[in-house]
Design a protein around this motif. Structure first.
Motif, short mmCIF file in Angstrom:
data_model
loop_
_atom_site.label_atom_id
_atom_site.label_comp_id
_atom_site.label_asym_id
_atom_site.label_seq_id
_atom_site.Cartn_x
_atom_site.Cartn_y
_atom_site.Cartn_z
N ASP A 155 43.50 34.02 43.10
CA ASP A 155 42.42 33.68 42.17
C ASP A 155 41.15 33.28 42.92
OD1 ASP A 155 43.67 34.27 39.79
OD2 ASP A 155 44.47 32.25 39.50
N GLU A 156 41.31 32.60 44.05
CA GLU A 156 40.14 32.24 44.85
C GLU A 156 39.47 33.50 45.38
OE1 GLU A 156 38.81 29.79 48.89
OE2 GLU A 156 40.90 29.76 48.25
N ALA A 157 40.27 34.46 45.82
CA ALA A 157 39.72 35.72 46.30
C ALA A 157 39.00 36.45 45.16
CB ALA A 157 40.82 36.60 46.87
N ALA A 158 39.58 36.43 43.97
CA ALA A 158 38.96 37.08 42.81
C ALA A 158 37.61 36.44 42.48
CB ALA A 158 39.88 37.01 41.61
N ARG A 159 37.53 35.11 42.61
CA ARG A 159 36.27 34.42 42.35
C ARG A 159 35.20 34.83 43.35
NH1 ARG A 159 34.10 30.43 44.78
NH2 ARG A 159 36.03 29.79 45.84
N VAL A 160 35.58 34.94 44.61
CA VAL A 160 34.63 35.35 45.65
C VAL A 160 34.13 36.78 45.38
CG1 VAL A 160 34.41 35.91 48.10
CG2 VAL A 160 35.56 33.80 47.40
N ILE A 161 35.02 37.65 44.96
CA ILE A 161 34.63 39.02 44.64
C ILE A 161 33.66 39.04 43.46
CG2 ILE A 161 35.46 41.25 43.78
CD1 ILE A 161 38.05 40.74 45.36
N SER A 162 33.93 38.21 42.45
CA SER A 162 33.05 38.15 41.28
C SER A 162 31.65 37.68 41.66
CB SER A 162 33.64 37.21 40.22
OG SER A 162 34.83 37.76 39.68
N SER A 174 44.11 40.28 39.59
CA SER A 174 44.94 41.28 38.93
C SER A 174 45.99 41.77 39.90
CB SER A 174 44.08 42.46 38.47
OG SER A 174 43.51 43.12 39.59
N SER A 175 46.92 42.55 39.38
CA SER A 175 47.96 43.11 40.25
C SER A 175 47.34 44.03 41.30
CB SER A 175 48.99 43.89 39.42
OG SER A 175 48.35 44.94 38.70
N GLY A 176 46.22 44.67 40.96
CA GLY A 176 45.57 45.55 41.91
C GLY A 176 45.02 44.82 43.12
N LEU A 177 44.60 43.56 42.91
CA LEU A 177 44.05 42.78 44.02
C LEU A 177 45.10 42.53 45.09
CD1 LEU A 177 41.65 41.25 45.20
CD2 LEU A 177 42.33 39.27 43.84
N ALA A 178 46.36 42.50 44.70
CA ALA A 178 47.43 42.25 45.66
C ALA A 178 47.44 43.28 46.79
CB ALA A 178 48.78 42.25 44.94
N TYR A 180 44.93 44.34 48.31
CA TYR A 180 43.86 44.04 49.24
C TYR A 180 44.08 42.73 49.98
CZ TYR A 180 41.32 47.82 46.99
OH TYR A 180 40.95 49.06 46.52
N LEU A 181 45.18 42.05 49.71
CA LEU A 181 45.47 40.75 50.32
C LEU A 181 46.83 40.77 51.00
CD1 LEU A 181 44.29 38.42 47.41
CD2 LEU A 181 43.07 38.83 49.56
N ARG A 182 46.97 39.94 52.01
CA ARG A 182 48.24 39.78 52.71
C ARG A 182 48.58 38.29 52.75
NH1 ARG A 182 47.87 44.35 51.86
NH2 ARG A 182 47.99 46.15 53.27
N LEU A 183 49.76 37.93 52.25
CA LEU A 183 50.24 36.55 52.31
C LEU A 183 50.90 36.34 53.66
CD1 LEU A 183 50.82 33.80 51.02
CD2 LEU A 183 52.93 34.79 50.07
N LYS A 184 50.39 35.37 54.43
CA LYS A 184 50.92 35.12 55.76
C LYS A 184 51.76 33.84 55.78
CE LYS A 184 47.49 37.76 58.34
NZ LYS A 184 46.58 37.80 59.50
N PRO A 185 52.51 33.62 56.86
CA PRO A 185 53.41 32.46 56.92
C PRO A 185 52.73 31.11 56.69
CG PRO A 185 53.98 34.01 58.65
CD PRO A 185 52.70 34.51 58.03
N ASP A 186 51.41 31.03 56.91
CA ASP A 186 50.73 29.76 56.69
C ASP A 186 50.45 29.48 55.22
OD1 ASP A 186 48.71 31.53 56.14
OD2 ASP A 186 47.31 30.80 57.66
N GLY A 187 50.88 30.42 54.35
CA GLY A 187 50.71 30.23 52.92
C GLY A 187 49.36 30.64 52.38
N ARG A 188 48.50 31.20 53.23
CA ARG A 188 47.19 31.63 52.79
C ARG A 188 47.14 33.16 52.68
NH1 ARG A 188 43.37 27.88 52.52
NH2 ARG A 188 41.63 29.36 52.78
N TYR A 189 46.19 33.63 51.88
CA TYR A 189 46.04 35.06 51.64
C TYR A 189 44.85 35.59 52.44
CZ TYR A 189 49.24 34.45 47.72
OH TYR A 189 50.34 34.16 46.95
N TRP A 191 42.49 39.18 53.80
CA TRP A 191 42.16 40.57 53.53
C TRP A 191 43.10 41.49 54.29
CZ3 TRP A 191 39.69 40.60 49.37
CH2 TRP A 191 38.55 39.83 49.11
N HIS A 192 43.25 42.68 53.81
CA HIS A 192 44.20 43.66 54.36
C HIS A 192 43.70 44.28 55.65
CE1 HIS A 192 41.44 46.86 53.23
NE2 HIS A 192 41.17 46.08 52.20
#
Length: 294
Positions: A155-162, A174-178, A180-189, A191-192
């Motif tokens: 959602d934070e990434a979606a806000r930045v895009i908006s 949205s599911s499409g945004l997934a 463009y993002l990668r969830l890493k071991p540190d728990g943060r998302y 960019w791909h």
């Protein structure tokens, strides 16, 4: 096609992920996205091309999406161009190339400098050798802002895009945004794409002192050598390609066809997909219509 997801070999065997759609024997059309995007940017376009008998091949450029990252930081325009040339050479006939922004710059360099004669036609989507400094700064700034620290949530990434695309309706992740993002071991998302890609752009811009000169001289020389059918598409509200830049390009490539898409920014495909689709289909049908497989 049984497996639309394929891996192609770019320059020196660099692994390039691609999504194919359309008849196997259809006239091939390579689609190269802009910086920070993926092959998914062409989702509706590939479906449209397939319906009209083309074989659409949407690429993840090196360091983006599912393609391999460059361990040596090889993200200059000539590196992307080399991948396009290698992939085109692996096909059974010369493909048409549609390149948006970064993909278009790579196309100019590929056909005008690296290996002339590699493509059957070239469509440039809101990109020319001459670019507006403010537009370049805005694009690069957006990509660099969260390249290293990532996001706490989609959602934070979606806000930045908006905030970056205020002309589009705001919406949550949205599911499409997934894709463009990668969830890493540190728990943060994150960019791909490889942060080294934008680091290189920022370093080169700093060395030039003007973000608009992304190899303008070299790219201009390459553009002037383009002998194949060319189609320039500009977003009518683009802050990166000005009417003056269009005039400059058309002086370099006087045989180029030209389309202006009203109510579209630099993100032409996402802003006005239907009008964009009509423009590229008209050019491709006029240029390659007799070669489309039945």
């Amino acid at each position: 096609m049984s497996n639309p997801h394929v891996t192609l070999s770019g320059h020196s065997g660099h692994a390039i992920a691609a999504l194919t759609e359309g008849p196997e024997q259809g006239f091939p059309v390579l689609l190269a996205h802009g910086g920070g995007q993926t092959k998914r940017a062409w989702k509706q376009v590939t479906a449209m091309l397939a319906r009209h008998g083309f074989r659409a091949i949407a690429l993840d450029l090196r360091g983006h999406g599912d393609s391999a990252w460059a361990d040596d930081g090889a993200y200059d325009i000539v590196d992307f161009a080399g991948d396009l040339v290698a992939i085109a050479g692996s096909l059974d006939r010369k493909p048409a190339l549609i390149g948006a922004s970064l993909g278009g710059l790579a196309g100019i360099m590929a056909e005008g400098e690296v290996a002339p004669g590699s493509f059957a036609s070239l469509t440039l989507v809101d990109i020319t050798p001459q670019m507006e400094a403010g537009g370049v700064t805005r694009v690069v700034g957006f990509m660099a802002a969260h390249a290293r620290e990532g996001f706490a949530s989609p959602d934070e990434a979606a806000r930045v895009i908006s905030e970056y695309l205020p002309h589009r309706p705001s919406r949550k992740a949205s599911s499409g945004l997934a894709h463009y993002l990668r969830l890493k071991p540190d728990g943060r998302y994150y960019w791909h794409w490889d942060p080294a890609f934008i680091d290189g752009i920022m370093r080169r811009n700093a060395e030039r002192g003007d973000g608009s000169d992304y190899g303008r001289g070299e790219l201009g020389e390459a553009a002037a050598r383009l002998a194949l059918p060319v189609h320039l598409i500009r977003g009518g509200s683009s802050d990166l390609v000005s009417p003056e830049a269009v005039a400059h390009f058309r002086a370099l490539v006087p045989h180029a066809a030209y389309s202006d898409i009203a109510d579209a920014t630099h993100m032409v495909v996402g802003d006005q997909n239907d009008a964009f689709g009509d423009a590229i289909l008209d050019f491709l049908m006029r240029t390659h219509g007799t070669e489309i497989a039945a």
